[in-house]
Write a protein that holds these residues in place. Structure first.
Motif, short mmCIF file in Angstrom:
data_model
loop_
_atom_site.label_atom_id
_atom_site.label_comp_id
_atom_site.label_asym_id
_atom_site.label_seq_id
_atom_site.Cartn_x
_atom_site.Cartn_y
_atom_site.Cartn_z
N SER A 63 -31.12 10.11 28.48
CA SER A 63 -31.89 8.88 28.60
C SER A 63 -32.28 8.28 27.25
O SER A 63 -32.59 7.09 27.17
N ASP A 64 -32.26 9.07 26.18
CA ASP A 64 -32.55 8.51 24.86
C ASP A 64 -31.49 7.49 24.42
O ASP A 64 -31.76 6.65 23.58
N LEU A 65 -30.31 7.58 25.01
CA LEU A 65 -29.25 6.62 24.67
C LEU A 65 -29.57 5.23 25.21
O LEU A 65 -29.10 4.23 24.67
N ILE A 66 -30.36 5.16 26.28
CA ILE A 66 -30.66 3.86 26.89
C ILE A 66 -32.15 3.51 26.79
O ILE A 66 -32.62 2.56 27.39
N ALA A 67 -32.88 4.26 25.98
CA ALA A 67 -34.33 4.08 25.88
C ALA A 67 -34.71 2.71 25.32
O ALA A 67 -35.70 2.13 25.73
N ASN A 68 -33.95 2.19 24.41
CA ASN A 68 -34.29 0.90 23.79
C ASN A 68 -33.55 -0.23 24.49
O ASN A 68 -32.47 -0.62 24.10
N GLY A 69 -34.13 -0.74 25.55
CA GLY A 69 -33.56 -1.88 26.26
C GLY A 69 -32.80 -1.52 27.52
O GLY A 69 -32.40 -2.39 28.27
N GLY A 70 -32.59 -0.25 27.77
CA GLY A 70 -31.94 0.18 29.01
C GLY A 70 -30.45 -0.08 29.09
O GLY A 70 -29.87 0.04 30.15
N GLU A 71 -29.82 -0.44 28.00
CA GLU A 71 -28.39 -0.70 28.01
C GLU A 71 -27.61 0.53 27.58
O GLU A 71 -28.00 1.21 26.64
#
Length: 128
Positions: free
Chosen positions: A64-72
């Protein structure tokens, strides 16, 4: 600072350390019953630049850290599903332990994450 442990001595347990002072070049023996070693403060992942996503300190981003900034999802992510926990920005490539961003940075956690990664690899191979 600027001191290196160069020797550990004792009979049944740790009794003393020999410390080397880098400034003076002298060795000094000191009594000690315990020694704590901290590793993992530097990830040494420069060789992964351009391969998997890393944070500003070089720790590998996973799950989930891969999509933490903006959810993309990362641009290079080729699957329709979100990354599994411990999965890097490259599908099927997992990271565990100290190298991973936001990990606990303790031996027991690294061992647990390694076991978890094996399970996730099996899941990835069976489901994609």
């Amino acid at each position: 600072v600027r001191t290196t442990v160069v020797r550990l001595d004792g009979d049944e347990h740790l009794e003393r350390l020999t410390l080397h002072d880098a400034d003076t070049g002298e060795d000094k023996e000191v009594p000690a019953r315990f020694m704590f070693t901290f590793i993992g403060a530097r990830p040494h992942t420069d060789w992964l630049a351009g391969v998997v996503e890393r944070d500003e300190y070089g720790f590998v981003l996973t799950g989930s850290d891969l999509i933490a900034n903006g959810g993309e999802l990362p641009a290079e992510w080729s699957l329709e599903r979100a990354p599994y926990p411990l999965e890097t920005s490259v599908p099927g490539v997992f990271a565990a332990g100290d190298v991973r961003a936001h990990s606990v940075k303790r031996v027991a956690s690294g061992v647990g994450e390694g076991a978890m990664a094996v399970s996730l690899i099996h899941r990835y191979r069976s489901m994609g």
